[in-house]
Enzyme design. Structure first.
Site, PDB file in Angstrom:
ATOM      1  N   LYS A 125     115.494  68.014  -9.914  1.00 38.40           N
ATOM      2  CA  LYS A 125     115.118  67.802 -11.321  1.00 38.40           C
ATOM      3  C   LYS A 125     115.080  69.116 -12.096  1.00 38.40           C
ATOM      4  O   LYS A 125     115.619  69.195 -13.197  1.00 38.40           O
ATOM      5  CB  LYS A 125     113.756  67.108 -11.418  1.00 38.40           C
ATOM      6  CG  LYS A 125     113.725  65.715 -10.842  1.00 38.40           C
ATOM      7  CD  LYS A 125     112.373  65.047 -10.997  1.00 38.40           C
ATOM      8  CE  LYS A 125     111.233  65.753 -10.318  1.00 38.40           C
ATOM      9  NZ  LYS A 125     111.263  65.711  -8.851  1.00 38.40           N
ATOM     10  N   ARG A 171     106.033  78.912  -2.785  1.00 34.34           N
ATOM     11  CA  ARG A 171     105.163  77.854  -3.305  1.00 34.34           C
ATOM     12  C   ARG A 171     104.344  77.255  -2.167  1.00 34.34           C
ATOM     13  O   ARG A 171     104.898  76.785  -1.174  1.00 34.34           O
ATOM     14  CB  ARG A 171     105.985  76.754  -3.991  1.00 34.34           C
ATOM     15  CG  ARG A 171     106.308  77.083  -5.418  1.00 34.34           C
ATOM     16  CD  ARG A 171     107.040  75.985  -6.136  1.00 34.34           C
ATOM     17  NE  ARG A 171     106.398  74.681  -6.088  1.00 34.34           N
ATOM     18  CZ  ARG A 171     106.857  73.637  -6.730  1.00 34.34           C
ATOM     19  NH1 ARG A 171     107.930  73.721  -7.475  1.00 34.34           N
ATOM     20  NH2 ARG A 171     106.232  72.477  -6.634  1.00 34.34           N
ATOM     21  N   ARG A 179     113.002  75.824  -0.383  1.00 30.75           N
ATOM     22  CA  ARG A 179     112.402  76.327  -1.623  1.00 30.75           C
ATOM     23  C   ARG A 179     111.086  77.037  -1.325  1.00 30.75           C
ATOM     24  O   ARG A 179     110.801  78.081  -1.904  1.00 30.75           O
ATOM     25  CB  ARG A 179     112.182  75.178  -2.616  1.00 30.75           C
ATOM     26  CG  ARG A 179     111.608  75.638  -3.948  1.00 30.75           C
ATOM     27  CD  ARG A 179     111.484  74.507  -4.931  1.00 30.75           C
ATOM     28  NE  ARG A 179     110.312  73.686  -4.639  1.00 30.75           N
ATOM     29  CZ  ARG A 179     109.987  72.600  -5.309  1.00 30.75           C
ATOM     30  NH1 ARG A 179     110.748  72.167  -6.295  1.00 30.75           N
ATOM     31  NH2 ARG A 179     108.904  71.914  -4.987  1.00 30.75           N
ATOM     32  N   ARG A 196     105.172  59.703 -14.245  1.00 30.18           N
ATOM     33  CA  ARG A 196     105.213  59.432 -12.805  1.00 30.18           C
ATOM     34  C   ARG A 196     104.667  58.055 -12.467  1.00 30.18           C
ATOM     35  O   ARG A 196     104.776  57.620 -11.334  1.00 30.18           O
ATOM     36  CB  ARG A 196     104.416  60.493 -12.045  1.00 30.18           C
ATOM     37  CG  ARG A 196     105.074  61.845 -12.114  1.00 30.18           C
ATOM     38  CD  ARG A 196     104.395  62.815 -11.207  1.00 30.18           C
ATOM     39  NE  ARG A 196     105.011  64.118 -11.324  1.00 30.18           N
ATOM     40  CZ  ARG A 196     105.064  65.003 -10.352  1.00 30.18           C
ATOM     41  NH1 ARG A 196     104.536  64.719  -9.186  1.00 30.18           N
ATOM     42  NH2 ARG A 196     105.632  66.161 -10.534  1.00 30.18           N
ATOM     43  N   ARG A 244     103.556  64.292  -0.447  1.00 28.04           N
ATOM     44  CA  ARG A 244     104.140  64.127  -1.781  1.00 28.04           C
ATOM     45  C   ARG A 244     105.202  63.030  -1.796  1.00 28.04           C
ATOM     46  O   ARG A 244     105.294  62.245  -2.749  1.00 28.04           O
ATOM     47  CB  ARG A 244     104.735  65.453  -2.268  1.00 28.04           C
ATOM     48  CG  ARG A 244     103.654  66.473  -2.612  1.00 28.04           C
ATOM     49  CD  ARG A 244     104.192  67.862  -2.799  1.00 28.04           C
ATOM     50  NE  ARG A 244     105.150  67.960  -3.884  1.00 28.04           N
ATOM     51  CZ  ARG A 244     106.069  68.910  -3.964  1.00 28.04           C
ATOM     52  NH1 ARG A 244     106.175  69.829  -3.021  1.00 28.04           N
ATOM     53  NH2 ARG A 244     106.887  68.950  -4.992  1.00 28.04           N
TER      54      ARG A 244
END
Length: 190
Positions: free
Chosen positions: A14, A134, A128, A89, A145
């Site tokens: 995204k 992160r 990532r 969401r 998630r």
């Protein structure tokens, strides 16, 4: 206004596709994830509350997100359009977004659903996490998630199908290949 909801599981691309859409179509970008991370970094009250949810892989409550979004939308009133990344969401958020946009004389133009296989999502998120550092990109949180996504967020697909706004985009392949499919979908509603 060209208002795009970009949708997909965590790791579906995204953010990457949003950046390309912004450059190509001159849209403003609203990423609730970026806004929330900035609030967390600044240690604001909203940031502290949001961090408690995000660190557990849970969704931030609607009322916090909706209040934040209304303020951001009003700051972009002269825009060609907006791409919403990470919002809505849930179906109540989608209805709240529709109401907010309608009150401003516009609506969602298209919901782009980036469809990616789950094994690929996990690999992308782990990579990532290694690159960006992160803290929410670790295997345990990723699995949480994805579970939250499947249970709470995926019903949005059906909502946007009934609104005649849903477009599925095959999210596997190179960034450029995916972006070509994204542009085809946007150009159909422009």
């Amino acid at each position: 206004m060209l208002n795009i909801v970009i949708f997909g599981a965590p790791g579906s691309g995204k953010g990457t596709q949003s950046e390309l859409i912004i450059k190509e179509y001159g849209l403003d970008h609203i990423s609730t994830g970026d806004v929330l991370r900035a609030e967390i970094k600044a240690q604001t009250e909203l940031g502290k509350i949001a961090d408690g949810y995000i660190s557990k892989g849970q969704l931030v409550p609607d009322e916090l997100i909706i209040d934040m979004l209304a303020k951001v939308l009003d700051s972009k009133a002269d825009s060609k359009g907006v791409i919403f990344d990470g919002f809505p969401r849930t179906i109540p958020q989608a209805k709240a977004l529709k109401k907010m946009l309608n009150e401003r004389g516009t609506d969602v133009s298209v919901m782009l659903n980036l469809e990616v296989e789950e094994a690929e999502l996990i690999q992308r998120l782990l990579k990532r996490g290694e690159i960006s550092g992160r803290s929410d990109d670790n295997l345990e949180t990723i699995q949480s998630r994805l579970e939250v996504y499947h249970n709470q967020t995926s019903p949005l697909k059906e909502y946007y199908i009934t609104e005649n706004k849903h477009t599925a985009v095959h999210g596997m392949g190179t960034v450029e290949e995916i972006f070509g499919r994204v542009c085809d979908a946007i150009n159909c509603v422009k």
